[in-house]
Design a protein around this motif. Structure first.
Motif, PDB file in Angstrom:
ATOM      1  N   LYS A 146     -25.071 -20.025 -22.673  1.00  0.00           N
ATOM      2  CA  LYS A 146     -23.806 -19.345 -22.393  1.00  0.00           C
ATOM      3  C   LYS A 146     -23.260 -19.794 -21.040  1.00  0.00           C
ATOM      4  O   LYS A 146     -23.972 -19.722 -20.029  1.00  0.00           O
ATOM      5  N   THR A 486     -16.777 -15.907 -20.900  1.00  0.00           N
ATOM      6  CA  THR A 486     -18.046 -16.527 -21.284  1.00  0.00           C
ATOM      7  C   THR A 486     -17.827 -17.340 -22.553  1.00  0.00           C
ATOM      8  O   THR A 486     -16.980 -17.009 -23.388  1.00  0.00           O
ATOM      9  N   LYS A 488     -20.065 -19.472 -25.649  1.00  0.00           N
ATOM     10  CA  LYS A 488     -21.283 -19.913 -26.311  1.00  0.00           C
ATOM     11  C   LYS A 488     -20.912 -20.924 -27.387  1.00  0.00           C
ATOM     12  O   LYS A 488     -19.846 -20.822 -28.007  1.00  0.00           O
TER      13      LYS A 488
END
Length: 496
Positions: A146, A486, A488
């Motif tokens: 992440k 964030t 991912k």
């Protein structure tokens, strides 16, 4: 979505009353719903021009338009926004000779002050243009799967409410950085200076290619200001003006959870120590007290002079007051022009008269011809007298004697304000030691109080502001907000 492609160049002349006669600048030049404003020239007290008066409905329409236009502007590359800002700075410099008379005639500025204001305005815009391409985020501690970043993002629509005294600079220093980082702007200049504080900026950015809908200029009174503070499409209020008006702005806008930046009044001390050169000290005092007729938030409202040098400084200030020419800046080379209005003249004269009645000595000045107030020297000014306590906004040097440095610090910190302070001394060490005790946002050792520029964070303590700063490194913080992001590569399941 609005078209964000650059506009074609605007033909000369840059400023023409045909554009704004009875109008506002809001998606082009349009008639106002609130009637018209007759703009008076202080030097002659006659009508200079006529502009539209924005009412609440004009504000609502402009804020909605700005809200619609802003996302596409923010989505442009930083280089594209920077290009518009730098072109606007170039235009301010290229047309300075044609723009200066509007500052002089609307605000009563002398030629030198108008020239410096234009120079500084171009500097503020150029600095904002550079800021547009600065790094606007941070990589935070991350895990292998992440990425975590903190990004600076625009607020949306910023409302700028500006005063009459440095109308161009005190508008454009907020307008330019707000635009540079991707906001749209609704500007309400003081209705006494709507050209130099508003429409001049509109024309410069129009000519520089700023897409339509991103800058609205709405001269108006308290109704328009209140509407800006309440409108749900406006995310931030950047206000420069009196502390009393700033409290009202903060109350209304803060109650609606808007970001509020308040740059307010000052009662700024210039402290002259007994080891200073009296000629240099008197020169600094005269400049700080009388520049632009004392109508500057950074004016030295208190001249605190140590006893050993007091008489020499008073004598030199009296000589300067007697020889500084006062008159219409458009008709001759003068040092001081007119005060902005009859009501301001009456207030200045009442403060001088009341202070003398309370026991101060009128050394020079205290007279006026029309709106032209003579540079004035008051000695023996003490706490409790109006000239010691109140922000005068007139050309009055109010002198208070002191003996010890701790007494000077107490006199300087007296009262609610905390904007700027200057110390004139033959010993930098003494000056810095005294300066560390002063409750101000700007401190100048061996310099007077009227100091500002595009690279320095500007703002005050106590009742001189709400802790915000504008210009230089403060601008990115003022006109954006943090967003945590964030990322991912793929989503992963959770236990639930």
């Amino acid at each position: 979505m609005n078209d964000m492609s650059p506009r074609p160049p605007v033909a000369a002349p840059l400023l023409s009353a045909d554009n704004w006669n009875g109008r506002l600048f809001s998606d082009g030049w349009r008639s106002s719903q609130g009637g018209v404003i007759d703009v008076l020239e202080p030097a002659t007290e006659t009508v200079l021009t006529r502009v539209g008066r924005a009412d609440r409905s004009d504000v609502v329409r402009a804020a909605a338009s700005a809200k619609t236009a802003q996302p596409a502007w923010a989505a442009l590359t930083a280089d594209a926004r920077q290009k518009v800002l730098l072109r606007a700075a170039d235009l301010l410099e290229e047309h300075a000779a044609d723009l200066a008379p509007w500052i002089m005639r609307e605000s009563g500025s002398v030629a030198g002050k108008a020239a410096v204001e234009l120079e500084h305005a171009a500097g503020f815009v150029r600095q904002a243009g550079v800021m547009a391409t600065e790094a606007a985020g941070l990589v935070l501690p991350t895990s292998p799967d992440k990425t975590s970043i903190a990004r600076r993002v625009p607020l949306g629509v910023v409302a700028v409410i500006s005063p009459f005294n440095f109308p161009l600079v005190l508008s454009i220093r907020a307008v330019a950085p707000a635009l540079a980082v991707g906001n749209a702007v609704v500007l309400k200049p003081d209705p006494r200076t709507p050209i130099s504080g508003g429409f001049l900026i509109a024309r410069v950015f129009e000519a520089a290619g700023l897409p339509e809908g991103l800058l609205h200029v709405l001269p108006g009174d308290a109704e328009a200001g209140d509407a800006l503070c309440r409108d749900p499409n406006i995310a931030m209020i950047a206000f420069t003006g009196s502390t009393a008006a700033g409290r009202k702005v903060g109350e209304v806008a803060g109650g609606r959870l808007k970001k509020v930046a308040l740059e307010l009044g000052g009662k700024n001390p210039l402290i002259i120590l007994d080891d200073a050169d009296p000629d240099v000290a008197a020169s600094n005092a005269a400049w700080a007290a009388w520049l632009h007729q004392g109508q500057i938030c950074m004016t030295a409202g208190r001249l605190l002079v140590q006893r050993g040098i007091h008489d020499a400084v008073v004598e030199r200030l009296a000589v300067k007051a007697a020889h500084l020419p006062v008159g219409d800046p458009m008709r001759g080379d003068v040092a001081l022009g007119p005060l902005i209005s009859r009501s301001q003249l009456d207030r200045v004269h009442a403060i001088v008269a009341d202070t003398v009645a309370a026991g101060a000595q009128l050394i020079a000045g205290g007279t006026h011809d029309g709106l032209f107030y003579a540079p004035t020297v008051l000695a023996g000014v003490r706490p409790g007298m109006r000239a010691f306590e109140e922000e005068i906004f007139g050309p009055v040097a109010a002198i208070t004697v002191f003996d010890e440095l701790d007494e000077a610090a107490s006199l300087a910190n007296h009262g609610p304000y905390g904007l700027a302070a200057g110390i004139i001394t033959g010993s930098v060490g003494r000056g810095m030691g005294l300066g560390s005790a002063l409750e101000v946002g700007h401190l100048h050792i061996n310099e007077q109080t009227v100091e500002a520029g595009p690279h320095a964070p500007f703002g005050g303590m106590k009742a001189s502001g709400n802790g915000t700063r504008i210009s230089g490194p403060a601008n990115l913080d003022e006109f954006t907000t943090w967003r945590w992001e964030t990322v991912k590569a793929v989503a992963t399941p959770y236990p639930f």
